[in-house]
Design an enzyme around this catalytic site. Structure first.
Site, PDB file in Angstrom:
ATOM      1  N   ASP A  82      14.043  -1.609  -5.044  1.00 21.57           N
ATOM      2  CA  ASP A  82      12.740  -1.683  -4.373  1.00 21.57           C
ATOM      3  C   ASP A  82      12.321  -3.128  -4.110  1.00 21.57           C
ATOM      4  O   ASP A  82      12.612  -4.022  -4.906  1.00 21.57           O
ATOM      5  CB  ASP A  82      11.705  -0.994  -5.270  1.00 21.57           C
ATOM      6  CG  ASP A  82      10.429  -0.653  -4.534  1.00 21.57           C
ATOM      7  OD1 ASP A  82      10.507  -0.238  -3.361  1.00 21.57           O
ATOM      8  OD2 ASP A  82       9.352  -0.769  -5.151  1.00 21.57           O
ATOM      9  N   ASP A 104      12.072  -6.096   1.678  1.00 19.67           N
ATOM     10  CA  ASP A 104      10.657  -6.107   2.054  1.00 19.67           C
ATOM     11  C   ASP A 104      10.354  -7.285   2.967  1.00 19.67           C
ATOM     12  O   ASP A 104      10.208  -8.419   2.519  1.00 19.67           O
ATOM     13  CB  ASP A 104       9.793  -6.161   0.794  1.00 19.67           C
ATOM     14  CG  ASP A 104       8.305  -6.073   1.108  1.00 19.67           C
ATOM     15  OD1 ASP A 104       7.951  -5.962   2.299  1.00 19.67           O
ATOM     16  OD2 ASP A 104       7.508  -6.107   0.155  1.00 19.67           O
ATOM     17  N   GLU A 134       9.268  -1.328   5.445  1.00 23.15           N
ATOM     18  CA  GLU A 134       7.809  -1.307   5.287  1.00 23.15           C
ATOM     19  C   GLU A 134       7.173  -1.992   6.473  1.00 23.15           C
ATOM     20  O   GLU A 134       7.597  -3.068   6.893  1.00 23.15           O
ATOM     21  CB  GLU A 134       7.387  -2.001   3.992  1.00 23.15           C
ATOM     22  CG  GLU A 134       5.881  -1.944   3.760  1.00 23.15           C
ATOM     23  CD  GLU A 134       5.472  -2.534   2.413  1.00 23.15           C
ATOM     24  OE1 GLU A 134       4.399  -3.167   2.356  1.00 23.15           O
ATOM     25  OE2 GLU A 134       6.219  -2.363   1.425  1.00 23.15           O
ATOM     26  N   HIS A 178      -0.555  -2.583  -4.829  1.00 24.56           N
ATOM     27  CA  HIS A 178       0.205  -2.581  -6.085  1.00 24.56           C
ATOM     28  C   HIS A 178      -0.717  -2.945  -7.249  1.00 24.56           C
ATOM     29  O   HIS A 178      -1.727  -3.613  -7.077  1.00 24.56           O
ATOM     30  CB  HIS A 178       1.352  -3.592  -6.017  1.00 24.56           C
ATOM     31  CG  HIS A 178       2.373  -3.277  -4.975  1.00 24.56           C
ATOM     32  ND1 HIS A 178       2.534  -4.037  -3.835  1.00 24.56           N
ATOM     33  CD2 HIS A 178       3.282  -2.279  -4.885  1.00 24.56           C
ATOM     34  CE1 HIS A 178       3.513  -3.525  -3.102  1.00 24.56           C
ATOM     35  NE2 HIS A 178       3.984  -2.453  -3.712  1.00 24.56           N
ATOM     36  N   GLY A 179      -0.329  -2.488  -8.434  1.00 21.42           N
ATOM     37  CA  GLY A 179      -1.095  -2.832  -9.628  1.00 21.42           C
ATOM     38  C   GLY A 179      -2.240  -1.876  -9.871  1.00 21.42           C
ATOM     39  O   GLY A 179      -2.344  -0.809  -9.252  1.00 21.42           O
ATOM     40  N   HIS A 206       3.353   3.231  -1.413  1.00 22.65           N
ATOM     41  CA  HIS A 206       3.483   2.277  -2.514  1.00 22.65           C
ATOM     42  C   HIS A 206       2.120   2.124  -3.191  1.00 22.65           C
ATOM     43  O   HIS A 206       1.102   2.538  -2.662  1.00 22.65           O
ATOM     44  CB  HIS A 206       3.955   0.917  -1.990  1.00 22.65           C
ATOM     45  CG  HIS A 206       5.392   0.902  -1.572  1.00 22.65           C
ATOM     46  ND1 HIS A 206       6.226  -0.170  -1.818  1.00 22.65           N
ATOM     47  CD2 HIS A 206       6.164   1.809  -0.918  1.00 22.65           C
ATOM     48  CE1 HIS A 206       7.442   0.080  -1.333  1.00 22.65           C
ATOM     49  NE2 HIS A 206       7.408   1.274  -0.770  1.00 22.65           N
ATOM     50  N   GLY A 207       2.112   1.506  -4.372  1.00 25.58           N
ATOM     51  CA  GLY A 207       0.846   1.277  -5.060  1.00 25.58           C
ATOM     52  C   GLY A 207       0.196   2.564  -5.517  1.00 25.58           C
ATOM     53  O   GLY A 207      -1.019   2.753  -5.379  1.00 25.58           O
ATOM     54  N   GLY A 208       0.991   3.471  -6.106  1.00 28.95           N
ATOM     55  CA  GLY A 208       0.463   4.782  -6.468  1.00 28.95           C
ATOM     56  C   GLY A 208      -0.416   4.792  -7.704  1.00 28.95           C
ATOM     57  O   GLY A 208      -1.202   5.723  -7.894  1.00 28.95           O
ATOM     58  N   THR A 231       3.205   0.505 -12.134  1.00 32.51           N
ATOM     59  CA  THR A 231       2.250   0.028 -13.142  1.00 32.51           C
ATOM     60  C   THR A 231       1.837   1.135 -14.098  1.00 32.51           C
ATOM     61  O   THR A 231       1.699   0.902 -15.306  1.00 32.51           O
ATOM     62  CB  THR A 231       1.015  -0.575 -12.455  1.00 32.51           C
ATOM     63  OG1 THR A 231       1.428  -1.623 -11.579  1.00 32.51           O
ATOM     64  CG2 THR A 231       0.043  -1.139 -13.478  1.00 32.51           C
TER      65      THR A 231
END
Length: 281
Positions: A82, A104, A134, A178-179, A206-208, A231
């Site tokens: 990733d 990315d 992306e 993210h985070g 992304h960033g779930g 995270t």
């Protein structure tokens, strides 16, 4: 069940109206916890690691472990690299046996992003592997070292990007980051719906971590078929270990290991239920 490619898992998810969890891991205990959860629930899954994590988990060590875990799983598991930043590491992941990769380029101008993603797609194809791209910028960063601003995907540009690259999965930016979120994000479901109607490839969120269950489910209903969880896994493992110490449950190393596995396991179980992929292996 042998190690599998990502694309067939996501195409099946698209047809079935669910999402496949793509769980970030950084050690053997996290791998074991995720595999335990997906085998127990008979769920397809993806295990992944991002390039920014390699200072703590060298790819030449964690990578073969991830591939071996997938090969020995009783359910289909793909192994994904990733947020690749360098062709060198992407090629190493492919040499190790990863079945999908992502370079990315979302922070780059459109044409440069499309160019390097198309090159990565060609490289992956030489190994019989898949490629994720992306378009638009997901906020934050994988390791929390940057505070990248959210730049939502433009649906027409997403279609152009897909046509130029032929990626097997496309990550979109719809207000996600993210985070850990300071508050629940306001996702642009209109952008997601329009993009899904234009692009044939399965879409990726992304960033779930921190997205509400009802928002996850709406995203899935509008075309998201791969959801990245990083995270939340790390937090769950840390909390599991902390709780075990507070409850005097750790008498030695193997109790510590058990707590780590359990943290990854419980986090995966929670998301598998939300994503609707249980029983879809």
């Amino acid at each position: 069940m042998p190690l599998v490619n990502m694309a067939p898992l996501l195409q099946k998810a698209r047809e079935g109206g669910y999402a496949v969890g793509s769980f970030s891991v950084s050690n053997m205990e996290m791998v074991l916890g995720v595999i335990k959860a997906v085998e127990e629930t008979k769920s397809p899954a993806i295990i992944q690691i991002a390039e920014v994590r390699l200072n703590h988990s060298p790819l030449e060590i964690i990578g073969p472990l991830m591939v071996a875990a997938a090969k020995n799983s009783s359910v289909p598991v793909a192994v994904h690299f990733d947020h690749g930043k360098t062709t060198e590491k992407i090629k190493l992941a492919l040499d190790i046996g990863f079945t999908s990769v992502m370079l990315d380029g979302s922070h780059l101008p459109f044409e440069e992003n499309a160019r390097i993603t198309a090159e990565t797609k060609k490289l992956a194809a030489q190994y019989g592997a898949d490629c994720e791209g992306e378009i638009g910028c997901v906020g934050g960063s994988e390791d929390g070292s940057e505070d990248i601003a959210i730049n939502c995907t433009l649906p027409a540009q997403a279609l152009e990007f897909y046509n130029q690259t032929g990626v097997d999965a496309l990550a979109v930016a719809i207000g996600n980051a993210h985070g850990n979120y300071k508050q629940a994000p306001k996702l642009r479901f209109d952008i997601l719906e329009e993009t899904a109607n234009l692009v044939r490839a399965p879409l990726v969120l992304h960033g779930g971590t921190g997205i509400l269950p009802e928002d996850f489910k709406k995203c899935i209903s509008l075309g998201i078929n791969k959801i990245n969880i990083a995270t939340a896994t790390f937090d769950s493992v840390e909390q599991s270990v902390r709780s075990a110490y507070e409850n005097s449950a750790i008498k030695g190393y193997y109790d510590l290991q058990t707590a780590e596995v359990d943290g990854a396991y419980r986090n995966a179980l929670k998301h598998i239920e939300i994503f609707g992929c249980a029983g879809k292996a």
